[in-house]
Design a protein around this motif. Structure first.
Motif: not given
Ligand code: CA
Length: 369
Positions: A64-68, A270-274, A276-279
């Motif tokens: 699910l993490f990967a999907e999110w 930065e958006d992809l970092q966030v 990952i952190e959010t997922a």
């Protein structure tokens, strides 16, 4: 989640760890992810895990993490999760991510105590905080800050990304009425809990996940802990053990980790970092919620389908185990300054938060339930 039989469950069970973890292969999410967006992903990452693919809650949560991440990034980032043994053995994932051979991994810090003992304090401590308190230390105390500092030395960025919640004390075939009853007891209980059992005169035994049922059935071990009603039921322990003990003093919660290669993480926009952190944060609450909901359901199944007797460890047994735990921790922090730094911060936070928990939730459960 599809119902799985004990045989299927055990078939995948190869190894390890205090959670009772396992191994095999997985790939559904990779195919599934390729269908939603038409653009080619800018980042295609691999995620190695210490779980078998689709392992209840833990493996499912990684999928699910990967999907999110894929959906939140509108298809710019595609993560392919791999179960233990599919790409590499699960216990090699720390090194693989640290070296950058793969970009990220999912597992539990206490698997890495052979590399650095401080890692276990980011997973669980016997008689330590519960999941809610531990999350508070992580997100609102110094937990994540210290974790990042400690893991930076290994070129890793860690995130809380799952939690088992409270675990059970384990399955026994004899009653535990005094601390003396632990003398000579052969129990499958890894990590610091095993260290404590040894101090009480017992023998902690390391069994591969797939062997625990047979070992308990044949008397090779006298007792075992695993996780909680859901996973324990799937293992079939209710078929062969007389007593199911609470509380799980050795794992009042277990925080699971997402580890990301630091260089690769820092090179991301930065958006992809966030994202990952959010997922990861969503995984943290998703897994904990699944454990609570499933444990509720499977506790009833154990009660209805077996003759298992539920027991509570006597107060004096727990008090003795607590003293042994203190000794075990003192030995660790006495010889490792990093463990000392992390544990003392955690203990300070815990001391304060315990007062609040006692005044609020403990009071509520004691008086009002
Ligand atoms: Ca456990």
């Amino acid at each position: 989640m599809a119902k799985i039989s004990r045989n299927t469950f055990l078939k995948s069970a190869g190894a390890i760890g205090a959670l009772g973890i396992i191994s095999t292969s997985c790939n559904n999410i990779i195919k599934k992810n390729s269908e939603t967006f038409s653009n080619t992903p800018e980042y295609e990452w691999k995620m190695v895990t210490t779980w078998p693919p689709n392992f209840p809650v833990l493996g499912e949560g990684c999928n699910l993490f990967a999907e999110w991440v894929y959906k939140m990034s509108a298809g710019r980032m595609k993560i392919s999760p791999y179960g233990s043994g599919e790409l590499i053995p699960g216990l090699q994932s720390f090194d693989a991510v640290s070296m950058g051979a793969v970009e990220m991994g999912h597992g539990a810090g206490y698997y890495w105590i052979g590399k650095f003992p401080a890692s276990q304090f980011f997973t669980t401590v016997p008689f330590g905080m519960n999941a809610q308190e531990f999350n508070a230390w992580m997100y609102a105390g110094n937990g994540i800050k210290l974790w990042k500092e400690v893991y930076a030395e290994y070129n890793l960025v860690p995130f809380p990304a799952g939690n088992t919640g409270f675990q059970m004390g384990g399955w026994f075939n004899k009653e535990i009425n005094s601390i003396e009853d632990l003398k000579g007891l052969k129990m499958r209980i890894p990590g610091l809990g095993g260290n404590v059992l040894a101090r009480a005169g017992g023998t902690p035994v390391v069994s591969a996940g797939s062997e625990i049922y047979t070992n308990l059935e044949r008397g090779v071990i006298d007792a075992t802990e695993w996780i909680g009603p859901y996973h324990d039921y799937l293992m079939g322990f209710h078929e062969i053990a007389k007593y199911y003990y609470t509380p799980g003093w050795h794992e009042p919660q277990a925080c699971l980790e997402l580890i990301v290669n630091k260089k690769k993480y820092e090179d991301l926009p930065e958006d992809l970092q966030v994202i990952i952190e959010t997922a990861a944060a969503r995984s943290n609450i998703w897994m904990l919620s699944q454990f609570v909901a499933k444990n509720n359901e499977y506790l009833q199944k154990i009660e209805n389908e077996s003759k298992v007797e539920f027991k509570v460890f006597p107060d004096d047994v727990l008090q003795s185990l607590k003293v042994f735990t203190k000794d075990a921790i003192n030995d660790i922090i006495g010889s490792d300054p990093t463990s000392k730094m992390v544990y003392e911060d955690q203990l300070k936070f815990r001391t304060g938060v315990s007062k609040w928990s006692n005044l609020s939730e403990k009071m509520y459960f004691d008086k009002l339930q």
